[in-house]
Design a protein around this motif. Structure first.
Motif, mmCIF file in Angstrom:
data_model
loop_
_atom_site.group_PDB
_atom_site.id
_atom_site.type_symbol
_atom_site.label_atom_id
_atom_site.label_comp_id
_atom_site.label_asym_id
_atom_site.label_seq_id
_atom_site.Cartn_x
_atom_site.Cartn_y
_atom_site.Cartn_z
ATOM 1 N N GLY A 105 6.930 -48.964 17.654
ATOM 2 C CA GLY A 105 5.807 -49.622 17.004
ATOM 3 C C GLY A 105 5.164 -48.749 15.945
ATOM 4 N N THR A 147 9.335 -55.595 10.600
ATOM 5 C CA THR A 147 8.848 -55.195 11.922
ATOM 6 C C THR A 147 9.773 -55.695 13.025
ATOM 7 N N ARG A 150 -2.088 -51.397 16.608
ATOM 8 C CA ARG A 150 -0.730 -51.764 17.011
ATOM 9 C C ARG A 150 -0.283 -51.043 18.272
ATOM 10 N N THR A 173 4.927 -49.726 12.021
ATOM 11 C CA THR A 173 3.605 -49.793 11.398
ATOM 12 C C THR A 173 3.548 -48.924 10.154
ATOM 13 N N TYR A 205 -2.238 -52.190 21.323
ATOM 14 C CA TYR A 205 -1.765 -53.510 21.754
ATOM 15 C C TYR A 205 -0.444 -53.399 22.505
ATOM 16 N N GLU A 257 -8.566 -53.735 14.563
ATOM 17 C CA GLU A 257 -8.130 -54.726 13.577
ATOM 18 C C GLU A 257 -9.257 -55.006 12.586
#
Length: 318
Positions: free
Chosen positions: A24, A292, A89, A28, A92, A140
């Motif tokens: 991730g 992604t 990210r 990102t 999460y 976010e």
């Protein structure tokens, strides 16, 4: 007997979290410029009909990229707000995958066939995903505001120094911790819709291509291309709504448009910008979506397949 079937290999909780988080982080980092350009496009597009400008001036990603780059910041300018994006990210992924795997491992052994049904998996994934999205929504919020800042007049820019500076100032200036969850509902709904609209079309197309062409190398690529289109179609309008809510100032005089609620955001986007407003930033959004998904699937599947081979599974079992 079917009821006595046992898996030959299954990733542990540590392996699931330990693999998904670094992957991730890589995704990102590589997609941050696309996220930056997409958000700037959305900021510029807001109220574009009200200002009587052509939509092309607000949605051309190459024009936006050149304008940002020509300000003198270079490529590093596109990474303003990256720390907030990274925390959002990775937080999460860690929360969602940790909770999912921990609950899955606790429930699975007592099931008759040593697994959960598809409906149970979907319910578990949706529940932990919604919780993870809600918890990480303050980052976010910080990310969207930091990216949007450069597209605002100099006199009203927030000039956050970092993600944590943004969070601290939001709490102090906008009424406490509750202000950090502005737009959290939109964030949760968008990620839930993204999971459904990306995984469903991907699985469908991958199976169809396999039935027609067999197990060829391009199956994965074509399925992701198809799935990313549908994910963009269904979730970009939600992303545009989220951006408008998150970047808004508490002082109405500083906003180009003011919204009473989520329904009002949809109404004003359509009134001033028509359908184009919902799909502002479509090209970089699609690019980020595909890149992604491709990075995640390629890296994760590659590691998992090697682990399965090391555990002694045959090719048909992988």
């Amino acid at each position: 007997m079917l009821g006595s079937y046992k898996r030959y290999w299954e990733p542990s909780l540590t392996e699931v979290v330990g693999l998904s988080v670094p992957v991730g982080a890589i995704a990102t980092f590589l997609t941050q410029p696309l996220e930056f350009v997409k958000t700037r496009i959305q900021v510029r597009t807001e109220g574009i009909g009200l200002r009587q400008l052509k939509n092309e001036l607000g949605v051309n990603p190459w024009r936006i990229f050149r304008e940002i780059h020509e300000t003198g910041g270079g490529l590093s300018h596109f990474y303003y707000g990256f720390d907030a994006a990274l925390y959002s990210r990775l937080g999460y992924l860690f929360i969602r995958n940790f909770l999912y795997k921990a609950i899955y491992d606790q429930v699975k052994p007592v099931k008759p066939f040593n697994d959960l049904t598809l409906r149970e998996k979907a319910l578990l994934s949706g529940s932990v995903g919604a919780f993870a999205a809600f918890v990480t929504s303050p980052f976010e919020l910080a990310q969207v505001r930091m990216i949007a800042d450069g597209g605002l007049p100099q006199s009203i820019r927030r000039n956050y120094k970092s993600a944590f500076d943004a969070i601290n100032r939001i709490q102090v200036e906008e009424g406490g911790s509750s202000a950090l969850f502005r737009g959290a509902f939109a964030h949760v709904v968008k990620l839930a819709a993204l999971n459904v609209s990306l995984t469903g079309p991907y699985d469908y197309m991958k199976e169809k291509i396999w039935l027609v062409f067999g197990d060829f190398g391009f199956n994965h690529f074509l399925a992701l291309t198809w799935a990313s289109f549908w994910a963009t179609l269904f979730t970009l309008p939600l992303d545009n709504v989220q951006t408008r809510v998150l970047k808004a100032f508490p002082d109405p005089s500083k906003n180009r448009l003011n919204y009473q609620n989520y329904l009002d955001v949809f109404k004003q986007i359509y009134f001033y910008e028509r359908i184009h407003g919902f799909y502002a930033g479509a090209i970089p959004y699609y690019g980020k979506m595909f890149l992604t998904a491709w990075l995640t699937c390629t890296l994760v599947n590659g590691v998992m397949d090697s682990q399965k081979k090391a555990a002694g599974l045959e090719e048909w079992q992988i």
